[in-house]
Design a protein around this motif. Structure first.
Motif, PDB file in Angstrom:
ATOM      1  N   SER A 153      46.205  24.098  12.744  1.00 43.27           N
ATOM      2  CA  SER A 153      45.157  24.155  13.768  1.00 43.27           C
ATOM      3  C   SER A 153      43.859  24.689  13.170  1.00 43.27           C
ATOM      4  O   SER A 153      43.862  25.366  12.145  1.00 43.27           O
ATOM      5  CB  SER A 153      45.606  25.042  14.929  1.00 43.27           C
ATOM      6  OG  SER A 153      45.806  26.363  14.477  1.00 43.27           O
ATOM      7  N   ASP A 154      42.764  24.356  13.820  1.00 46.22           N
ATOM      8  CA  ASP A 154      41.450  24.763  13.320  1.00 46.22           C
ATOM      9  C   ASP A 154      40.501  24.848  14.505  1.00 46.22           C
ATOM     10  O   ASP A 154      40.419  23.914  15.314  1.00 46.22           O
ATOM     11  CB  ASP A 154      40.945  23.738  12.298  1.00 46.22           C
ATOM     12  CG  ASP A 154      39.598  24.114  11.713  1.00 46.22           C
ATOM     13  OD1 ASP A 154      39.582  24.772  10.666  1.00 46.22           O
ATOM     14  OD2 ASP A 154      38.577  23.739  12.318  1.00 46.22           O
ATOM     15  N   GLU A 155      39.775  25.947  14.608  1.00 43.58           N
ATOM     16  CA  GLU A 155      38.904  26.163  15.762  1.00 43.58           C
ATOM     17  C   GLU A 155      37.794  25.115  15.840  1.00 43.58           C
ATOM     18  O   GLU A 155      37.459  24.625  16.921  1.00 43.58           O
ATOM     19  CB  GLU A 155      38.294  27.567  15.693  1.00 43.58           C
ATOM     20  CG  GLU A 155      37.497  27.929  16.938  1.00 43.58           C
ATOM     21  CD  GLU A 155      37.068  29.383  16.943  1.00 43.58           C
ATOM     22  OE1 GLU A 155      36.226  29.723  17.790  1.00 43.58           O
ATOM     23  OE2 GLU A 155      37.576  30.159  16.105  1.00 43.58           O
ATOM     24  N   ILE A 156      37.225  24.756  14.695  1.00 48.68           N
ATOM     25  CA  ILE A 156      36.155  23.747  14.675  1.00 48.68           C
ATOM     26  C   ILE A 156      36.693  22.399  15.146  1.00 48.68           C
ATOM     27  O   ILE A 156      36.032  21.668  15.889  1.00 48.68           O
ATOM     28  CB  ILE A 156      35.564  23.616  13.254  1.00 48.68           C
ATOM     29  CG1 ILE A 156      34.955  24.949  12.814  1.00 48.68           C
ATOM     30  CG2 ILE A 156      34.524  22.508  13.203  1.00 48.68           C
ATOM     31  CD1 ILE A 156      34.452  24.953  11.386  1.00 48.68           C
ATOM     32  N   LEU A 157      37.926  22.094  14.724  1.00 45.88           N
ATOM     33  CA  LEU A 157      38.551  20.830  15.123  1.00 45.88           C
ATOM     34  C   LEU A 157      38.676  20.736  16.637  1.00 45.88           C
ATOM     35  O   LEU A 157      38.308  19.720  17.240  1.00 45.88           O
ATOM     36  CB  LEU A 157      39.936  20.706  14.474  1.00 45.88           C
ATOM     37  CG  LEU A 157      40.837  19.589  15.016  1.00 45.88           C
ATOM     38  CD1 LEU A 157      40.217  18.223  14.758  1.00 45.88           C
ATOM     39  CD2 LEU A 157      42.227  19.678  14.388  1.00 45.88           C
TER      40      LEU A 157
END
Length: 309
Positions: free
Chosen positions: A72-76
């Motif tokens: 997971s990635d916040e920007i994504l």
């Protein structure tokens, strides 16, 4: 017992996955709507259909994200939220569209959404591609590469850019370049007097609707579209898109400002403007009680029969 930091991380992860799941659902609804559409296509219909193939591939990529095959990635997930908004707005526009709507306004309001969908989808693929490099799953990276290729090859018509450029010229009190006007005329099939009249009526109805709802920004834009149609008429006359009679050119002042055809039964409305009776009657029959050229409001107590020669 988990620490507060651990709980925050889990909750954030759940929120992130929720945004991706919402986007997947929105994409599914978009694909279903476009695939099931059977009525007369709207101006951006081909772009909508071409977008479906790319979104199907993106959905496969997002499915793997939700299945935790990609970190997971916040920007994504922030990008997913933005794309979700654009996809839903594009779908809602398509649901609300009808053949009587203005072609120019349809392009202005829908095509930028499709361009946004394309650019956001590409950005999501780039982010997932970067994250997939640290993932043991090679299928994720392959799916991302395939989706990116599809998106990069997707050529949207981008007619909205020509329209927006023409509107910017008008705001600077400059007549839009002929090339932009001809592109708009040909792309939207505004080459006949009937199509031009229909578009004029449609734009005026949009203007009245926005005026009632008091949407300031949109009203300014539609007012510029009204001016654009006037410039399109001038362009069509100058480029001789309407045939002369027996080889004799028709002077501009003999042409109806609405249909651009020779006025055989001219009438003068309350604003002092002259129109072909049949053309202005069609305008009035649509409930448009203003002069098409001056936009002066007609007196409501006057009936259509009060048009006079």
């Amino acid at each position: 017992m988990p620490t507060s930091t651990g709980l925050t991380h889990v909750n954030r992860g759940q929120m992130d996955m929720k945004s991706a799941s919402c986007l997947i659902n929105s994409i599914s609804r978009f694909i279903h709507l476009v695939s099931c559409q059977t009525f007369k296509p709207m101006p951006t219909q081909n772009d909508y259909r071409n977008m479906v193939g790319s979104l199907k591939l993106l959905k496969q990529v997002l499915d793997e994200v939700v299945d935790h095959k990609v970190p997971s990635d916040e920007i994504l997930f922030k990008e997913c939220e933005e794309l979700d908004v654009a996809v839903n707005e594009a779908r809602e526009f398509m649901e609300n569209w009808c053949p009587k709507m203005s072609k120019i306004c349809s392009i202005l309001w829908s095509q930028p959404l499709l361009i946004k969908i394309q650019s956001s989808s590409l950005e999501i693929c780039r982010i997932i591609g970067r994250l997939s490099q640290s993932s043991p799953s090679t299928s994720s990276l392959t799916a991302v590469q395939l989706c990116m290729q599809e998106l990069q090859c997707l050529e949207l018509e981008r007619l909205s850019e020509h329209i927006e450029e023409a509107l910017r010229s008008q705001q600077d009190e400059i007549v839009p370049p002929t090339g932009h006007l001809i592109k708009i005329i040909e792309s939207l099939s505004l080459t006949s007097n009937q199509e031009l009249l229909k578009e004029s009526v449609a734009v005026e109805k949009e203007r009245m609707k926005v005026q009632v709802n008091k949407i300031k920004g949109k009203l300014d834009q539609i007012n510029q579209v009204v001016v654009l149609i006037s410039n399109i008429r001038d362009c069509m006359v100058k480029s001789d898109r309407f045939k002369a009679i027996s080889g004799v050119p028709i002077p501009p002042y003999f042409r109806c400002p609405l249909s651009l055809e020779l006025m055989l039964d001219p009438v003068i409305v309350a604003s002092g403007q002259t129109y072909e009776r049949a053309s202005i009657q069609k305008w009035l029959d649509h409930g448009l009680n203003i002069c098409p050229k001056t936009h002066q409001t007609a007196h409501t107590h006057k009936s259509h029969s009060e048009l006079h020669c």
